[in-house]
Scaffold this active site. Sequence first.
Site, PDB file in Angstrom:
ATOM      1  N   LYS A  44       0.819  -1.222   0.000  1.00 51.37           N
ATOM      2  CA  LYS A  44       0.000   0.000   0.000  1.00 51.37           C
ATOM      3  C   LYS A  44       0.852   1.272   0.000  1.00 51.37           C
ATOM      4  O   LYS A  44       0.474   2.269  -0.611  1.00 51.37           O
ATOM      5  CB  LYS A  44      -0.957   0.001   1.189  1.00 51.37           C
ATOM      6  CG  LYS A  44      -2.052  -1.045   1.060  1.00 51.37           C
ATOM      7  CD  LYS A  44      -3.007  -1.027   2.226  1.00 51.37           C
ATOM      8  CE  LYS A  44      -4.014  -2.154   2.096  1.00 51.37           C
ATOM      9  NZ  LYS A  44      -4.983  -2.219   3.193  1.00 51.37           N
ATOM     10  N   ARG A  63       4.191  -1.776  19.552  1.00 47.00           N
ATOM     11  CA  ARG A  63       5.298  -2.570  20.097  1.00 47.00           C
ATOM     12  C   ARG A  63       6.626  -1.844  19.864  1.00 47.00           C
ATOM     13  O   ARG A  63       7.445  -1.717  20.755  1.00 47.00           O
ATOM     14  CB  ARG A  63       5.271  -3.946  19.411  1.00 47.00           C
ATOM     15  CG  ARG A  63       6.218  -4.951  19.931  1.00 47.00           C
ATOM     16  CD  ARG A  63       6.018  -6.265  19.220  1.00 47.00           C
ATOM     17  NE  ARG A  63       6.193  -6.155  17.762  1.00 47.00           N
ATOM     18  CZ  ARG A  63       6.099  -7.167  16.917  1.00 47.00           C
ATOM     19  NH1 ARG A  63       5.825  -8.373  17.375  1.00 47.00           N
ATOM     20  NH2 ARG A  63       6.279  -6.985  15.620  1.00 47.00           N
TER      21      ARG A  63
END
Length: 273
Positions: free
Chosen positions: A68, A151
């Site tokens: 994308k 994270r």
Amino acid sequence: MTSILRFAVIGNPVNHSLSPLIHEHFARQFFLNLQYEKLRGQEAFLESQIQTFFQEGGKGMNVTIPFKQQAFELVEVPSPRSLRSKTVNTLWIEEGRLYGDNTDGIGLIHDLQHYLIPQQKSVLLIGAGGAARAILPSLLDVNAKVTVVNRTFEKVLALKEDFPEIHYMEFGRIEGQFDIIINATAASLMQENVFLPEIVMQTSALCYDLSYLAQGLTPFTLYAATLGCSVTDGLGMLVEQAAEAFFIWNKLEPNKEEIKQILRKNQLHFKKS
Ligand code: NDP
């Protein structure tokens, strides 16, 4: 005999994609003669793969994981929302130029509206990858107050540069109360989970996993449901973003509910009473 309208989704992996099924279902509603194929993209050849598809008469292409952002760089005329997210999931040609849009965010908003009013809600967004980037413009457009955790903390800071309106926290120090918790990580795809403090989950009105499974609950929706939360996965968003792309290409608004029911067959749902 009407001519065949050619569409495709490019990604890697792409075999699992439900996009052909969804677009074929939409096309049947309007008696369109549509062919929608899956193309396994290759990073080094993505540009020529896209060019070839359109040179050979392709009418529209969806872009999925992991292209994308790369496809956005190839677009000559990006939509305002794809410009903000620096990603595209929908491509087409107008007057010889490659246009690009990202319908993921508006797809999410339309799906959220089945559960609550997303305007001005507080949102905890877990993840800072392509999907988080893609949905942020639409969340901010409905004045959601978005807090991002990821994270890898550096990616949150990169996101903050492009979206100064967002708030952020460290992954291990999540606290507070949010109306909506959106899991935009790829953890569920790997059958892994992201564990948030139970109190944070339980005080939210909706836990939404962008990931989806053909059957049953994702690890995140299972975890949330076990805690008594109201949950849903990204199947509804998948259909909604496809409907937006279908409209861009064909200027037709498909009915979305039937295909949602077909895809949800065999899926369990846990909702608060
Ligand atoms: P990316 O690879 O761009 O980003 C992955 C993100 O997930 C990163 O933030 C990464 O964190 C995080 N992550 C991966 N594994 C774990 C883990 N075990 N624990 C915590 N965090 C983890 O993927 P995308 O953003 O493009 O896609 C994310 C998900 O969204 C996919 O499952 C995809 O299928 C889904 N999606 C669904 C759509 C729909 O229509 N329903 C549309 C678009 C996407 P880190 O930075 O630390 O690596």
